[in-house]
Design an enzyme around this catalytic site. Structure first.
Site, PDB file in Angstrom:
ATOM      1  N   ASP A   1      -5.672   1.563   9.161  1.00 22.16           N
ATOM      2  CA  ASP A   1      -5.517   2.349   7.928  1.00 22.16           C
ATOM      3  C   ASP A   1      -6.088   3.761   8.056  1.00 22.16           C
ATOM      4  O   ASP A   1      -6.995   4.155   7.310  1.00 22.16           O
ATOM      5  CB  ASP A   1      -6.151   1.632   6.732  1.00 22.16           C
ATOM      6  CG  ASP A   1      -5.655   0.214   6.569  1.00 22.16           C
ATOM      7  OD1 ASP A   1      -4.540  -0.076   7.047  1.00 22.16           O
ATOM      8  OD2 ASP A   1      -6.372  -0.600   5.972  1.00 22.16           O
TER       9      ASP A   1
ATOM     10  N   GLU B   1     -10.944  -1.947   3.983  1.00 21.91           N
ATOM     11  CA  GLU B   1      -9.707  -1.361   4.500  1.00 21.91           C
ATOM     12  C   GLU B   1      -9.261  -0.214   3.596  1.00 21.91           C
ATOM     13  O   GLU B   1      -9.870   0.066   2.562  1.00 21.91           O
ATOM     14  CB  GLU B   1      -8.606  -2.413   4.643  1.00 21.91           C
ATOM     15  CG  GLU B   1      -8.248  -3.158   3.387  1.00 21.91           C
ATOM     16  CD  GLU B   1      -7.232  -4.260   3.637  1.00 21.91           C
ATOM     17  OE1 GLU B   1      -6.994  -4.644   4.798  1.00 21.91           O
ATOM     18  OE2 GLU B   1      -6.655  -4.755   2.654  1.00 21.91           O
TER      19      GLU B   1
ATOM     20  N   ASP C   1       0.806  -1.221   0.000  1.00 25.02           N
ATOM     21  CA  ASP C   1       0.000   0.000   0.000  1.00 25.02           C
ATOM     22  C   ASP C   1       0.843   1.279   0.000  1.00 25.02           C
ATOM     23  O   ASP C   1       1.796   1.393   0.780  1.00 25.02           O
ATOM     24  CB  ASP C   1      -0.882   0.065   1.247  1.00 25.02           C
ATOM     25  CG  ASP C   1      -1.751  -1.152   1.427  1.00 25.02           C
ATOM     26  OD1 ASP C   1      -1.756  -2.026   0.543  1.00 25.02           O
ATOM     27  OD2 ASP C   1      -2.422  -1.237   2.473  1.00 25.02           O
TER      28      ASP C   1
END
Length: 510
Positions: free
Chosen positions: A172, A224, A40
């Site tokens: 997150d 998420e 990510d």
């Protein structure tokens, strides 16, 4: 025996040479770290004239693990200079390990946190501290780190954690400054409940619960990597709030990013009426996209960056020397449809045009039940635009060719109403049984459509009708692409407004 020894030595040398000559598949202008694993993107923030990019990174290998934050900076979103490791995994006094999971960074220009000074306001990062001991997850809590030297060094806040609900599924964070309320707003995921939660804070340290949003859209997998921002509406002065998140971790891994449009009133997000779920990208390899914080108002753009990979085979893609890359940074807009609903538009940032080595405007042509050469060259990286009209053909599109047996095909099927990417014969595919060949998106009524295809070694991004439909897929050619061929099946298709741009050989700075 001596002959056998030399024969074995020769075989080893030949094998080593063959391995050295294997493609690395490193993109030329899409971001990747100099080595090891990334997933990510994190902490995207514009600060003091530079774009900062942080990311999930394994300092010790090219598969997921030891999650820490890598760091890179750029003046133009393409020439990236990798910085020292920003926030590393660490061991706690009780022997547990804290991995630095995904999060965000903000420029605290008013020094609300007190971490800096009025003359030197800080960058502040919030990340999910993923705490494990003996292989068992103990907690996911939110922690802070700050920098007063433009992100060169980072200090973990002594008062951590700043938010802990005693959960193993709470992660997150994404923070933004909400001007009407003169406060920070935080959104983060409660993955197994298919919810995102909102908090507010005056100083980034003390957080007050506001509301939850969820239970609609795609709830087949965990939620998420949420992101929320105001996005301009095409051709108007209107703005609308856009909430995005990723759903599909490790299981579905396909059409995994979804979005909602609506209103944020300082306390809660209220979604517009729409036929949810709505998806950000219809390819197999786009995940965890988030937007840059602190883009100057004079710029006015909303820019998203996503991880170009699929959790189902991300650990196994056949790259060499690194594993993981990001898609082209994209400008986001919304289009208001005739029925009053909003749809997301995405387009490569204009800075991509500045990386062009040569641009070729080509004459239009028609193809009837056959092929027509569109461009011939050894092409590691291209940006191709064209319009195609195919009211009478069954299907039409282009093929990126290595040779007669190995092609990547991008097309529209008039009979089924499907946009298609066929990577079945594009190259390596046996590294995972989950890496499948055909991507389809049902989009009826595209008998006349505009295409923009961005190709970079192993990266393929297809933007249709000014970004109303986007598909991102990884391909792993066995040899460089040698040409582009246009085709039509069972009828005639007309190709026009053709522009082929060759991208500079490398724009990375390492």
């Amino acid at each position: 025996m001596k002959h056998l020894f030399f024969l074995l030595l020769l075989l080893q040398l030949l094998q080593a040479n063959a391995q050295d000559n294997m493609p690395t598949y490193r993109p030329l202008f899409h971001f990747s770290t100099d080595s090891n694993w990334i997933n990510d993107p994190n902490g995207l923030v514009y600060h003091n004239g530079q774009y900062h990019l942080f990311c999930q990174y394994n300092p010790f290998g090219d598969k997921w693990g030891h999650m820490s934050w890598a760091h890179a900076v750029s003046n133009d979103l393409f020439h990236w200079q990798q910085q020292p490791l920003a926030i590393p995994e660490f061991t706690n006094p009780d022997g547990s390990t804290t991995m630095i999971f995904s999060g965000c960074a903000v420029a605290d220009s008013l020094n609300t946190s007190g971490f800096g000074t009025a003359a030197q306001p800080p960058l502040v990062a919030m990340y999910t501290a993923h705490i494990e001991k003996g292989g068992k997850v103990q907690s996911q809590q939110q922690q802070l780190a700050y920098s007063t030297d433009d992100g060169k060094t980072w200090t973990r806040y002594a008062g951590n954690p700043v938010l802990d609900i005693k959960s193993t599924e709470f992660r997150d964070p994404k923070i933004f400054w909400y001007t009407p309320g003169k406060q920070w707003i935080l959104v983060l995921a409660k993955p197994d409940e298919y919810k995102v939660r909102f908090y507010s804070s005056p100083d980034l340290k003390q957080w007050t619960y506001l509301s939850d949003f969820g239970g609609i859209g795609d709830i087949s997998e965990v939620w998420e990597c949420p992101d929320i921002t105001e996005v301009p509406v095409e051709g108007t002065a209107e703005k609308r709030w856009l909430l995005t998140l990723s759903a599909g971790h490790e299981v579905k891994g396909y059409r995994a990013m979804q979005y909602f449009t609506g209103v944020f009133n300082g306390k809660q997000f209220i979604a517009d009426q729409a036929p949810y779920p709505l998806y950000v990208d219809f390819g197999k390899d786009y995940y965890a996209g988030i937007t840059w914080n602190n883009i100057p108002a004079a710029d006015g753009r909303v820019i998203m960056l996503g991880w170009a990979n699929d959790w189902r085979y991300a650990n196994d893609i056949p790259t060499k020397g690194f594993r993981g890359q990001y898609a082209t940074p994209r400008v986001l807009q919304l289009r208001k449809k005739d029925n009053g609903q909003y749809r997301l538009l995405q387009w490569p940032v204009a800075e991509l045009d500045k990386q062009v080595k040569q641009s070729h405007t080509l004459p239009g042509f028609t193809v009837t039940s056959g092929e027509h050469p569109l461009y011939e060259s050894v092409i590691p990286a291209l940006d191709i635009s064209f319009d195609v009209t195919l009211p009478y053909a069954t299907s039409a599109g282009i093929a990126l060719q290595q040779d007669s047996a190995h092609t990547t095909i991008i097309s529209y099927n008039n009979a089924t109403g499907n946009l298609e990417i066929d990577r079945s014969n594009a190259g390596l595919h046996n590294f995972s049984t989950l890496y499948t060949g055909l991507d389809t998106l049902h989009a009826p009524g595209l008998e006349k459509a505009s295409f923009r295809i961005v190709f970079d070694v192993c990266m393929l991004e297809v933007f249709v009708n000014n970004g109303e439909y986007v598909l991102t897929d990884l391909v792993f050619p066995l040899q460089p692409q040698t040409g582009v061929v246009a085709f039509a099946n069972k009828g005639t298709a007309a190709f026009s407004n053709i522009v082929v741009k060759e991208i500079n050989k490398t724009v990375h700075e390492r």
